[in-house]
Design a protein around this motif. Structure first.
Motif, PDB file in Angstrom:
ATOM      1  N   ARG A   1       0.839  -1.198   0.000  1.00  0.00           N
ATOM      2  CA  ARG A   1       0.000   0.000   0.000  1.00  0.00           C
ATOM      3  C   ARG A   1       0.874   1.247   0.000  1.00  0.00           C
ATOM      4  O   ARG A   1       1.724   1.437   0.859  1.00  0.00           O
ATOM      5  CB  ARG A   1      -0.862  -0.021   1.251  1.00  0.00           C
ATOM      6  CG  ARG A   1      -2.096   0.809   1.156  1.00  0.00           C
ATOM      7  CD  ARG A   1      -2.999   0.445   2.335  1.00  0.00           C
ATOM      8  NE  ARG A   1      -3.214   1.599   3.187  1.00  0.00           N
ATOM      9  CZ  ARG A   1      -4.063   2.570   2.891  1.00  0.00           C
ATOM     10  NH1 ARG A   1      -4.744   2.519   1.791  1.00  0.00           N
ATOM     11  NH2 ARG A   1      -4.214   3.592   3.705  1.00  0.00           N
TER      12      ARG A   1
ATOM     13  N   SER B   1      -8.811  10.269   8.003  1.00  0.00           N
ATOM     14  CA  SER B   1      -8.209   9.236   8.834  1.00  0.00           C
ATOM     15  C   SER B   1      -7.545   8.181   7.945  1.00  0.00           C
ATOM     16  O   SER B   1      -8.099   7.775   6.939  1.00  0.00           O
ATOM     17  CB  SER B   1      -9.313   8.599   9.667  1.00  0.00           C
ATOM     18  OG  SER B   1      -8.772   7.623  10.493  1.00  0.00           O
TER      19      SER B   1
ATOM     20  N   LYS C   1      -0.981  10.758   8.347  1.00  0.00           N
ATOM     21  CA  LYS C   1      -0.512  11.956   9.060  1.00  0.00           C
ATOM     22  C   LYS C   1       0.469  11.571  10.161  1.00  0.00           C
ATOM     23  O   LYS C   1       1.543  12.167  10.301  1.00  0.00           O
ATOM     24  CB  LYS C   1      -1.713  12.703   9.652  1.00  0.00           C
ATOM     25  CG  LYS C   1      -2.733  13.092   8.596  1.00  0.00           C
ATOM     26  CD  LYS C   1      -3.906  13.847   9.160  1.00  0.00           C
ATOM     27  CE  LYS C   1      -4.734  13.046  10.145  1.00  0.00           C
ATOM     28  NZ  LYS C   1      -5.392  11.865   9.554  1.00  0.00           N
ATOM     29  N   THR C   2       0.087  10.532  10.924  1.00  0.00           N
ATOM     30  CA  THR C   2       1.004  10.056  11.966  1.00  0.00           C
ATOM     31  C   THR C   2       2.299   9.558  11.322  1.00  0.00           C
ATOM     32  O   THR C   2       3.406   9.817  11.819  1.00  0.00           O
ATOM     33  CB  THR C   2       0.341   8.925  12.770  1.00  0.00           C
ATOM     34  OG1 THR C   2      -0.867   9.426  13.329  1.00  0.00           O
ATOM     35  CG2 THR C   2       1.246   8.442  13.871  1.00  0.00           C
ATOM     36  N   THR C   3       2.145   8.859  10.202  1.00  0.00           N
ATOM     37  CA  THR C   3       3.314   8.347   9.485  1.00  0.00           C
ATOM     38  C   THR C   3       4.240   9.498   9.092  1.00  0.00           C
ATOM     39  O   THR C   3       5.463   9.376   9.192  1.00  0.00           O
ATOM     40  CB  THR C   3       2.850   7.581   8.233  1.00  0.00           C
ATOM     41  OG1 THR C   3       1.882   6.625   8.632  1.00  0.00           O
ATOM     42  CG2 THR C   3       4.002   6.896   7.558  1.00  0.00           C
TER      43      THR C   3
ATOM     44  N   GLN D   1      -0.386  10.292  19.648  1.00  0.00           N
ATOM     45  CA  GLN D   1      -1.839  10.265  19.521  1.00  0.00           C
ATOM     46  C   GLN D   1      -2.505   9.700  20.783  1.00  0.00           C
ATOM     47  O   GLN D   1      -3.525  10.172  21.216  1.00  0.00           O
ATOM     48  CB  GLN D   1      -2.199   9.429  18.302  1.00  0.00           C
ATOM     49  CG  GLN D   1      -3.548   9.740  17.729  1.00  0.00           C
ATOM     50  CD  GLN D   1      -3.689   9.228  16.300  1.00  0.00           C
ATOM     51  OE1 GLN D   1      -2.758   8.729  15.704  1.00  0.00           O
ATOM     52  NE2 GLN D   1      -4.870   9.363  15.752  1.00  0.00           N
TER      53      GLN D   1
HETATM   54  N1  ATP Z   1       2.523  -0.786  11.391  1.00  0.00           N
HETATM   55  C1  ATP Z   1       1.799  -0.689  10.266  1.00  0.00           C
HETATM   56  N2  ATP Z   1       1.826  -1.698   9.372  1.00  0.00           N
HETATM   57  C2  ATP Z   1       1.133  -1.623   8.232  1.00  0.00           C
HETATM   58  N3  ATP Z   1       0.370  -0.582   7.880  1.00  0.00           N
HETATM   59  C3  ATP Z   1       0.297   0.458   8.721  1.00  0.00           C
HETATM   60  C4  ATP Z   1       1.006   0.457   9.964  1.00  0.00           C
HETATM   61  N4  ATP Z   1       0.752   1.617  10.585  1.00  0.00           N
HETATM   62  C5  ATP Z   1      -0.068   2.305   9.791  1.00  0.00           C
HETATM   63  N5  ATP Z   1      -0.352   1.620   8.660  1.00  0.00           N
HETATM   64  C6  ATP Z   1      -1.187   2.078   7.536  1.00  0.00           C
HETATM   65  O1  ATP Z   1      -0.699   3.339   7.174  1.00  0.00           O
HETATM   66  C7  ATP Z   1      -1.780   4.213   6.903  1.00  0.00           C
HETATM   67  C8  ATP Z   1      -1.508   5.544   7.541  1.00  0.00           C
HETATM   68  O2  ATP Z   1      -1.534   5.394   8.958  1.00  0.00           O
HETATM   69  P1  ATP Z   1      -1.435   6.647   9.908  1.00  0.00           P
HETATM   70  O3  ATP Z   1      -1.449   6.118  11.305  1.00  0.00           O
HETATM   71  O4  ATP Z   1      -0.286   7.475   9.505  1.00  0.00           O
HETATM   72  O5  ATP Z   1      -2.795   7.396   9.585  1.00  0.00           O
HETATM   73  P2  ATP Z   1      -3.304   8.788  10.168  1.00  0.00           P
HETATM   74  O6  ATP Z   1      -3.426   9.724   9.027  1.00  0.00           O
HETATM   75  O7  ATP Z   1      -2.496   9.207  11.321  1.00  0.00           O
HETATM   76  O8  ATP Z   1      -4.776   8.387  10.616  1.00  0.00           O
HETATM   77  P3  ATP Z   1      -5.599   8.908  11.906  1.00  0.00           P
HETATM   78  O9  ATP Z   1      -6.069  10.267  11.579  1.00  0.00           O
HETATM   79  O10 ATP Z   1      -6.746   7.936  11.986  1.00  0.00           O
HETATM   80  O11 ATP Z   1      -4.687   8.840  13.071  1.00  0.00           O
HETATM   81  C9  ATP Z   1      -3.045   3.548   7.366  1.00  0.00           C
HETATM   82  O12 ATP Z   1      -3.853   3.341   6.240  1.00  0.00           O
HETATM   83  C10 ATP Z   1      -2.632   2.220   7.946  1.00  0.00           C
HETATM   84  O13 ATP Z   1      -3.410   1.218   7.344  1.00  0.00           O
END
Ligand code: ATP
Ligand code: MG
Lengths: 283, 261
Positions: free
Chosen positions: A21, A43, A47-49, A92
């Motif tokens: 992905r 979501s 963003k966290t990534t 978070q």
């Molecule tokens: N350890 C992991 N292994 C595989 N996929 C992951 C992992 N952590 C996150 N993901 C995928 O990466 C994508 C981004 O995750 P992230 O946590 O950065 O989202 P986000 O924008 O912070 O969401 P939210 O607003 O809900 O916190 C998600 O679609 C999730 O499926």
């Protein structure tokens, strides 16, 4: 665009994958020094990534992240830890250390990184806890805090070392209107009084727009809009309008990538029919 | 079919060596972190308490019972040859050479090893380790290294306590219940247990077991999949793998130490 020395964090052509992905597919960001920059997006967009990439906990598959001119993914262990000392990150879910009480949690980075006397540490910790309104909760253990309180303690801990960059991952979630107001003010004050650079990741549009100097909208691995709150509000971009107004219809998908809904339901029906048929034959 | 099983075998083999590699790198990093730990006595005492002191009771009770059983069994066999005077040596040598290090190793794996894995795994699952990294505090040095060193210190001491309590247990049964001569029990031990051949070799065994058990425990926790299921699996693996490692290594060490004589 501002000249280079004013850009504290510079992200260029960032690609990042999780398994198959694609999370980021060519993202460019500039986080200006001394300002509050918000990263917003649905979501699961990453963003966290993004914050973890800036903090060097994840490595981009290609593209670069520079903080203060230093190429984060290229730093060795020592240099990376050196620069992290000047980054504060609010997780978070708080991520408090569960074997220590609130006071020790906030004191933790001070004890690890400085040689300050116990009196000094006590004063500093109480100041930080006072700023988030939890000075009275110093004896509590993390398991005795509510989610919103834990997040505020984590904030106090993140600012304990007076960092140069603060990254807030969803600082407003789970806060009541009063502490929300206090937090918004606190983030602004920290930023202006200490000359911090702040990055806020959030879905809370009203609060974020009210304090962010600049906003990036992320969706589907790309930056789909950026500008000040006003610019985005007035922009004709469908992405911006959909996200800021919360329409479910538009270019930003509400669903995690999936096949067609009707086809999915029909598949289930087919399988049931098949298994009924086969069990019928067997019996 | 058979091709598939060969493929699975290859896959398993590869992933085993990958884990071994990750584990070895981790071990090197932990060991490099130990010197910085020495001035931080409080951290070490805390961990030695939770790894070692909290295992004392189980070691104490087990040691006592194992010693009592040895006393009983040893007496029944020796008395046939009229050699019950030698009960002390039989009990002491069995404990110091074998049962002390091995049984306390197995107990240590179950009591302290599983707790270490679960603790570290949960810290990972709740992002505490991530948060430390972002505070520029290396979790390998702050969390893993003190626990590893504590295990290293505790295990030989626990094994020694196990053996000592066991010898007392044998004494209670042999001298107290079965009427072996008290003077013979102790003097035979004194005369026939060699410091170098028996005690030192037993201590070396317990140091090796302690290192391996704590290494496995710490690595499994750090490498766990950060979910409740991942942590529970890692905990099980710690107990199974470190118990097997103790038994396997015991054979190898015994062959090396006592094989020729
Ligand atoms: N350890 C992991 N292994 C595989 N996929 C992951 C992992 N952590 C996150 N993901 C995928 O990466 C994508 C981004 O995750 P992230 O946590 O950065 O989202 P986000 O924008 O912070 O969401 P939210 O607003 O809900 O916190 C998600 O679609 C999730 O499926
Ligand atoms: Mg997130």
């Amino acid at each position: 665009m501002a000249d280079d020395s004013d850009i504290l964090v510079k992200v260029r052509d960032l690609h990042f994958e999780r398994g198959d992905r694609m999370i980021f597919d060519g993202v460019d960001l500039d986080i200006p020094r001394g300002k509050i920059t918000a990263i917003m997006g649905p979501s699961g967009t990453g963003k966290t990534t993004m914050l973890r990439l800036i903090g060097g906990q994840l490595r981009p598959s290609s593209g670069t992240v520079h903080v203060e001119g230093q190429h984060i993914a290229g730093l060795g262990h020592g240099a990376l830890y050196q620069i992290r000392k000047r980054m504060g990150m609010l997780f978070q879910n708080g991520a408090l250390l569960t074997d220590m009480n609130v006071f020790e949690n906030v004191a933790f980075p001070l004890r690890e990184h400085t040689e300050l006397s116990n009196d000094m540490i006590r004063d500093l910790v109480l100041m930080k806890l006072h700023a988030v309104g939890l000075r009275g909760a110093r004896e509590l253990m993390p398991s005795e805090l509510s989610g919103g309180m834990a997040r505020r303690v984590a904030l106090a801990r993140a600012i304990a070392l007076d960092p140069m960059i603060m990254m807030y991952d969803e600082p407003f979630t789970g806060q009541d209107p009063i502490s929300m107001g206090v937090l918004v003010k606190l983030i602004r004050e920290l930023n202006d009084a200490l000359g911090l650079t702040s990055i806020i990741v959030s879905h809370d549009i009203a609060e974020t727009c009210s304090i962010a100097d600049y906003i990036y909208l992320l969706s589907n691995g790309k930056v789909v809009g950026h500008g000040t709150a006003e610019e985005l509000g007035n922009s004709s971009s469908e992405w911006a309008q959909q996200f800021l107004n919360g329409y479910s219809d538009g270019p930003v998908p509400f669903h995690y990538q999936a096949k067609d809904y009707l086809a999915d339901l029909m598949d289930g029906a087919d399988q049931r029919a098949q298994s009924n048929g086969s069990s019928g034959v067997a019996s | 079919m058979s091709l598939n099983s060969i493929r699975t075998l290859g896959h398993k083999g590869l992933s085993f060596f990958q884990r071994l590699g990750r584990g070895s790198i981790l071990l090197v990093n932990i060991v490099l972190g130990i010197p910085a730990l020495l001035p931080r006595v409080r951290l070490l005492i805390q961990q030695t308490y939770s790894v070692g002191v909290l295992s004392l009771l189980i070691i104490f009770v087990s040691g006592l019972f194992v010693g009592m059983v040895l006393g009983l069994q040893g007496y029944n066999t020796l008395v046939k040859f009229g050699a019950e005077e030698s009960l002390g040596v039989v009990v002491a040598l069995s404990l110091v050479r074998e049962l002390g290090p091995v049984v306390s190793g197995l107990l240590f794996a179950g009591r302290a090893g599983s707790a270490l894995t679960a603790e570290i795994g949960l810290m990972k699952a709740t992002e505490q380790l991530s948060a430390m990294e972002m505070m520029a505090i290396d979790p390998v040095r702050r969390v893993l290294a003190p626990r590893f060193l504590a295990g290293l210190i505790s295990m030989p001491l626990l094994a020694a306590i196990f053996s000592a309590v066991g010898v007392l247990g044998g004494y209670f049964v042999g001298v107290g219940l079965l009427g072996v001569d008290e003077g013979a029990y102790w003097s035979q031990i004194q005369a026939n247990v060699d410091y170098h051949d028996d005690i030192l070799n037993g201590v070396i065994k317990s140091i090796v077991f302690g290192t391996v058990i704590t290494w496995i425990a710490v690595f499994e926790g750090y490498d766990a999949i950060p979910t409740s299921e991942g942590v529970s699996r890692a905990t099980t693996r710690t107990v199974v793998h470190s118990s097997l490692a103790v038994l396997g290594l015991d054979f190898i060490l015994t062959a090396l130490m006592f094989g020729e004589s």
